[in-house]
Design a protein around this motif. Structure first.
Motif, short mmCIF file in Angstrom:
data_model
loop_
_atom_site.label_atom_id
_atom_site.label_comp_id
_atom_site.label_asym_id
_atom_site.label_seq_id
_atom_site.Cartn_x
_atom_site.Cartn_y
_atom_site.Cartn_z
N SER A 127 0.87 -1.17 0.00
CA SER A 127 0.00 0.00 0.00
C SER A 127 0.90 1.22 0.00
N PRO A 128 0.41 2.38 -0.46
CA PRO A 128 1.26 3.57 -0.53
C PRO A 128 1.77 4.05 0.82
N ASP A 129 1.08 3.70 1.91
CA ASP A 129 1.50 4.18 3.24
C ASP A 129 2.38 3.18 3.98
N ALA A 130 2.80 2.11 3.30
CA ALA A 130 3.71 1.15 3.92
C ALA A 130 5.08 1.80 4.08
N THR A 131 5.93 1.20 4.91
CA THR A 131 7.28 1.71 5.05
C THR A 131 8.13 1.24 3.87
N LEU A 132 9.16 2.02 3.57
CA LEU A 132 10.09 1.64 2.50
C LEU A 132 10.75 0.30 2.81
N GLU A 133 11.09 0.09 4.07
CA GLU A 133 11.76 -1.16 4.45
C GLU A 133 10.86 -2.37 4.21
N GLN A 134 9.56 -2.24 4.55
CA GLN A 134 8.63 -3.34 4.31
C GLN A 134 8.49 -3.60 2.82
N ALA A 135 8.38 -2.53 2.03
CA ALA A 135 8.20 -2.70 0.58
C ALA A 135 9.44 -3.32 -0.06
N GLN A 136 10.62 -2.97 0.42
CA GLN A 136 11.83 -3.58 -0.14
C GLN A 136 11.95 -5.05 0.28
N HIS A 137 11.60 -5.35 1.52
CA HIS A 137 11.56 -6.76 1.95
C HIS A 137 10.62 -7.56 1.06
N ASP A 138 9.44 -6.99 0.79
CA ASP A 138 8.46 -7.70 -0.04
C ASP A 138 8.98 -7.90 -1.46
N LYS A 139 9.76 -6.94 -1.98
CA LYS A 139 10.32 -7.11 -3.33
C LYS A 139 11.32 -8.25 -3.34
N LEU A 140 12.22 -8.29 -2.37
CA LEU A 140 13.20 -9.37 -2.32
C LEU A 140 12.51 -10.73 -2.19
N GLU A 141 11.48 -10.78 -1.37
CA GLU A 141 10.74 -12.03 -1.19
C GLU A 141 10.00 -12.41 -2.47
#
Length: 438
Positions: free
Chosen positions: A182-196
């Motif tokens: 979601s747009p209000d997620a943290t950058l760290e969470q979004a990058q973790h999700d990309k790697l996963e």
């Protein structure tokens, strides 16, 4: 008499053949333009001389990096307003497009434009070419994308300093498009999700071998080894990245599973690998070398092995032969970098022998990512300037803000291409419903 801004506004509008949508504030204190619009600040006459000696994006870039030009107001708004005047919008260019060096000759055939240029030269003062800012890449003669030229280009971009990148990228130290829940997620969470997401597409299993091409600061290598139990070789041409990545690997206690090398992808000879990730690296390969890149990765994979190629793409042009690399990006950000349409990438991967099984666009995700990086840089501006230089920090602010708008306006995109070295049996190893990783 303080009249530089009104004169500039009139001259620019005559050359461009269009009204200027921003205010101009000049070195003599004068202003002109829409009163409620953000302002382009022309700090000195040297900015005009830069534009006269290098009309187009390179002159504008040099003036911005040197601090001769600035913005008073929201940078995104100014860039958006100037789109189509300074940068091409699709295939259209305005009359007298002084903003594009390739259109200058045609523009100067217009008597009104010639007169405006002469007046601009008088306003600019003594016609001496200012030296380029020191942040501009030094270009060596010779062929592009040799091992030596690629290493030099990578060093220019990535060896700015790991502390600087920590400011921009945040704790994840991932320098590629994140994957936002979601747009209000943290950058760290979004990058973790990309790697996963990458790991799931590659279907990584404990004990497998993964080659991470362009491993950066080691984020993918560490994630894949820690979360999926694979053995990873990460390669980069940046000494600073490699040192940082090795420390991360050691801190995570993964030295028995992760090896970080300073190595060109063309020099990897210890295949086969079960999977290859190439995340934000292929933009550096170059059109002339792309088939070689694809064939090299294909040869390094075991039959049934998967490649996840995460790569920025440009929109196709009607006249592909006339396509030119963005001058600002080439001089200050990614020397020798080249973008290709996603269709070209898919075609070349298949020519190399791959079976392309999935293409997923993450275009909107990159706009969100870049805006977070810009916010990080602005929040840490004083330290970023101390670590690099005012010019280098300005390069990154403009580059990331302009790139965010380019993704959001669909001028460029980013795609994850999943390809397989399908064995002779024809069994790809993928499930019938491939999007099971979502």
């Amino acid at each position: 008499m303080a009249d530089a801004a009104p004169r500039l506004k009139s001259l620019v509008e005559r050359m461009l053949g269009a009204p200027l949508p921003v205010r101009i504030r000049a070195w003599d204190g004068s202003q002109a333009g829409p009163p409620d619009a953000p302002a382009v600040v022309v700090r000195n006459r040297r900015a005009l001389r830069r534009l006269l000696w290098k009309p187009g994006e390179l002159g504008l870039a040099r003036a911005w990096v040197a601090g001769d030009l600035d913005v008073d107001g929201d940078l995104y708004t100014v860039l958006d307003l100037l789109t189509g005047l300074v940068w091409e919008r699709g295939e259209e260019t305005p009359r007298g497009t002084l903003a594009r060096a390739r259109g200058l000759a045609a523009a100067l055939r217009d008597p009104e434009v010639r007169g405006a240029v002469r007046e601009l030269a008088r306003l600019a003062g003594p016609p001496l070419p200012p030296a380029p800012p020191r942040e501009e890449a030094r270009r060596a003669r010779g062929h592009l994308h040799t091992r030596r030229s690629d290493k030099r280009a990578i060093s220019h971009h990535y060896d700015v300093g790991n502390d600087f990148y920590e400011i921009v990228l945040g704790p994840s130290m991932v320098y590629s498009c994140a994957y936002w829940p979601s747009p209000d997620a943290t950058l760290e969470q979004a990058q973790h999700d990309k790697l996963e997401l990458v790991c799931r597409k590659l279907d990584l299993k404990p004990g497998q071998r993964l080659l991470d091409v362009g491993c950066g600061w080691g984020s993918m290598a560490v994630h894949a080894a820690r979360e999926h139990g694979v053995r990873v070789v990460g390669i980069t041409l940046s000494q600073e990245q490699a040192a940082y990545a090795r420390k991360r690997v050691a801190d995570e206690g993964l030295t028995d599973r992760v090896e970080i090398r300073v190595q060109d992808y063309r020099d990897v000879v210890d295949g086969p690998y079960d999977a290859i990730s190439s995340i934000g690296m292929a933009e550096h390969v170059g059109a002339a070398r792309y088939l070689e890149y694809a064939r090299t990765l294909y040869a390094l994979l075991a039959p049934g092995g998967r490649l996840l190629n995460h790569q920025i793409a440009r929109r196709p042009h009607r006249d592909e032969a006339a396509y030119r690399v963005d001058e600002f990006i080439d001089a200050y950000v990614f020397p020798d970098g080249e973008l290709q349409p996603v269709g070209t990438t898919v075609t070349l991967l298949e020519r190399a022998g791959f079976e392309v099984r999935d293409v997923e666009s993450l275009r909107e995700h990159y706009g969100l990512t870049l805006r977070r990086w810009v916010a990080n840089l602005e929040a840490g501006w004083a330290r970023a300037v101390r670590l690099t230089s005012p010019g280098r920090a300005r390069v990154w602010r403009l580059y990331m803000a302009a790139s965010a708008l380019s993704f959001e306006r669909n001028r460029i995109g980013v795609n994850q291409v999943l390809a397989v070295r399908t064995p002779d049996s024809g069994h790809s190893g993928l499930p019938l419903r491939t999007r099971t990783w979502n």
